[in-house]
Design an enzyme around this catalytic site. Sequence first.
Site, PDB file in Angstrom:
ATOM      1  N   PHE A  11       7.276 -18.218 -19.349  1.00 14.90           N
ATOM      2  CA  PHE A  11       7.515 -19.605 -19.775  1.00 14.90           C
ATOM      3  C   PHE A  11       7.962 -19.660 -21.236  1.00 14.90           C
ATOM      4  CE2 PHE A  11       4.925 -23.249 -21.663  1.00 14.90           C
ATOM      5  CZ  PHE A  11       5.956 -24.172 -21.564  1.00 14.90           C
ATOM      6  N   ILE A  12       7.123 -19.180 -22.134  1.00  9.97           N
ATOM      7  CA  ILE A  12       7.466 -19.234 -23.555  1.00  9.97           C
ATOM      8  C   ILE A  12       8.584 -18.244 -23.861  1.00  9.97           C
ATOM      9  CG2 ILE A  12       6.591 -18.911 -25.908  1.00  9.97           C
ATOM     10  CD1 ILE A  12       3.777 -19.699 -24.747  1.00  9.97           C
ATOM     11  N   ASP A  31       9.728  -7.204 -19.075  1.00 10.29           N
ATOM     12  CA  ASP A  31       8.775  -8.065 -18.357  1.00 10.29           C
ATOM     13  C   ASP A  31       8.506  -7.471 -16.978  1.00 10.29           C
ATOM     14  OD1 ASP A  31       7.148 -10.249 -17.558  1.00 10.29           O
ATOM     15  OD2 ASP A  31       8.383 -11.635 -18.751  1.00 10.29           O
ATOM     16  N   LEU A  70       5.030 -11.329 -26.491  1.00 13.70           N
ATOM     17  CA  LEU A  70       4.592 -12.583 -25.876  1.00 13.70           C
ATOM     18  C   LEU A  70       3.897 -12.327 -24.541  1.00 13.70           C
ATOM     19  CD1 LEU A  70       8.063 -14.349 -26.295  1.00 13.70           C
ATOM     20  CD2 LEU A  70       6.221 -14.299 -27.972  1.00 13.70           C
ATOM     21  N   ALA A  71       3.669 -11.056 -24.228  1.00 17.27           N
ATOM     22  CA  ALA A  71       3.080 -10.742 -22.919  1.00 17.27           C
ATOM     23  C   ALA A  71       1.598 -11.047 -22.923  1.00 17.27           C
ATOM     24  CB  ALA A  71       3.299  -9.265 -22.602  1.00 17.27           C
ATOM     25  N   TYR A 139     -10.169 -14.935 -23.644  1.00 16.77           N
ATOM     26  CA  TYR A 139      -8.779 -15.035 -24.096  1.00 16.77           C
ATOM     27  C   TYR A 139      -8.709 -15.067 -25.625  1.00 16.77           C
ATOM     28  CZ  TYR A 139      -3.893 -16.631 -23.742  1.00 16.77           C
ATOM     29  OH  TYR A 139      -2.531 -16.740 -23.821  1.00 16.77           O
ATOM     30  N   ILE A 198      -9.836 -34.487 -13.773  1.00 16.68           N
ATOM     31  CA  ILE A 198     -10.106 -34.295 -15.201  1.00 16.68           C
ATOM     32  C   ILE A 198     -11.558 -33.853 -15.374  1.00 16.68           C
ATOM     33  CG2 ILE A 198     -10.441 -35.549 -17.375  1.00 16.68           C
ATOM     34  CD1 ILE A 198      -7.890 -37.072 -16.771  1.00 16.68           C
ATOM     35  N   ARG A 206      -6.309 -32.460 -27.526  1.00 16.27           N
ATOM     36  CA  ARG A 206      -5.550 -31.230 -27.724  1.00 16.27           C
ATOM     37  C   ARG A 206      -4.270 -31.520 -28.485  1.00 16.27           C
ATOM     38  NH1 ARG A 206      -9.593 -29.610 -26.634  1.00 16.27           N
ATOM     39  NH2 ARG A 206     -10.335 -28.116 -25.083  1.00 16.27           N
ATOM     40  N   ASP A 266     -15.636 -26.133 -22.896  1.00 14.94           N
ATOM     41  CA  ASP A 266     -14.564 -26.893 -23.536  1.00 14.94           C
ATOM     42  C   ASP A 266     -14.857 -27.236 -24.996  1.00 14.94           C
ATOM     43  OD1 ASP A 266     -12.566 -26.998 -21.622  1.00 14.94           O
ATOM     44  OD2 ASP A 266     -13.496 -28.682 -20.566  1.00 14.94           O
TER      45      ASP A 266
END
Lengths: 303, 303
Positions: A11-12, A31, A70-71, A139, A198, A206, A266
């Site tokens: 995507f990016i 990729d 970016l991976a 992450y 939600i 955000r 969150d």
Amino acid sequence: MKTLVIGGCGFIGSHVVDRLLVHGHSVKVFDRQMERFRPPLDGVEYVIGDFGDQMAVIDALAGVDAVMHLASTTFPSTADLNPALDVQGNLVGTLSLLDAMDRLGVARILFLSSGGTVYGRPDQVPIPETHPLRPINSYGIVKVAIEHYLEMYRRTRKISPVAIRASNPYGPRQGHTGVQGVISTFLTRLRRGETLEIWGDGSVVRDYVHVAELADLCARAIATDRTGAYNAGSGQGTSLREVVEILETVTGRAIAPIYKPGRAIDVRESVLDIARAQADFGWRSTIPLVEGVAATYDWMCRE
Amino acid sequence: MKTLVIGGCGFIGSHVVDRLLVHGHSVKVFDRQMERFRPPLDGVEYVIGDFGDQMAVIDALAGVDAVMHLASTTFPSTADLNPALDVQGNLVGTLSLLDAMDRLGVARILFLSSGGTVYGRPDQVPIPETHPLRPINSYGIVKVAIEHYLEMYRRTRKISPVAIRASNPYGPRQGHTGVQGVISTFLTRLRRGETLEIWGDGSVVRDYVHVAELADLCARAIATDRTGAYNAGSGQGTSLREVVEILETVTGRAIAPIYKPGRAIDVRESVLDIARAQADFGWRSTIPLVEGVAATYDWMCRE
């Protein structure tokens, strides 16, 4: 300048490739698979391989002046399920890449970090780059460790690293599977006539940045010798309720989301201070969220 | 309380085992090899195995109430040589341990972190636990990542972690090979009639804590339900020149070290603020460095 874009079909990555071509780079993409939404681009060299395959990565580094890394082998929302796999795929993989670059004399690297996860629960918003790094999910923990290693390699090896801490990018070519990006996920569900879900009461705030603007920042940054970390967001906070209002405006429909219990994981509010990127690269985000979402929806309807 | 001490045959681990026995714990030790300087202790169960062998670790967890994780597959001074190996051995190994504990319902873990490396170049001394974590070497980067994961597992799984950020421990049973601890290394060289080598001008300041006191803190901490990070040092800074003076006093010899060029990697001053451990565990370091070094030298001469 010949630039290797690892993750350049994602995507990016696909937007970064677009910007590099505009800036006159010679582009090689590494990729796992080809782009999902577009045919191969003219003038771009594609190498299909696994980021964990060090020999394939070394091979792809041949003749390259700079690397855009970016991976990611994981998503923010799924990395916690198997942290060891996250560490193995992303952290060990990046260390292999840095060692290979050092050996081959390729110094310049841009690493896509995560402004939404490296800070954890912020003491202040907007969050400056100097805010302590206290990630609360796998992450973010791995991104922080990689940033620390980049700085260590800058000091002790011939590596010139810059880290771009992206907030929540959105825009055309984002995945629709529900693990990547709330705007893309919501738009997809709306097009399918599905209800939006939600977590919490929708007050979570955000910082959404259009992917083309993020890509523009990456292309500017790689061409300099600046090092360290740069926030990349809009600098504006938007609550999930406001996102839903924007989606109502863009799609012309009334939306009644289902509110589910909030998750302990969150962070309530995450908005990035983008003054550093503006000062050093003359960059800032200018696309209003409603316009960016409308353009994304248009793209989706044409797909 | 049955406590598994991973790394219990090492320098720090052997002292932790001593303290646990005094505190009335039933002790099981998991380590790669038996203690180097002592025969097996009465009443301690020894399991010889590799920390990277997940099945062996799971096996050792049977019947255990708490875990002291003191294992390290690297030294601060050598981890940078192969960061991927550091990540693999220590970070991935610890994630395996945490997953196994979570599955087996063993909640309590004490992790031996590193007050000398997690903070990087400090903004202030003495350094409180709230100081940003900006490690500049692989050893510290991995310790920080592990601490972040401990906090994540505390929030999202049934894990109750406490991290002890040790400064520079010294004392009997420290290795003599030159990679572990300047006091032990210097004493060994003096006994052999070898010259001492100092990187830089000897002004580098460190916080030395006697290993028996560090072990006492660990034994106190594991028996509580306190979580988070605790500095464990003397709270006092000592320069390398002052260490040399203490060695002169202890050995009764004049010492003329060779001064070599300083290393970019060195932090100039690292002294820990130990108020939190004092407040929560009633612990503080009381052994004066000159006495601790004299006792270490006595032990070495008897070995």
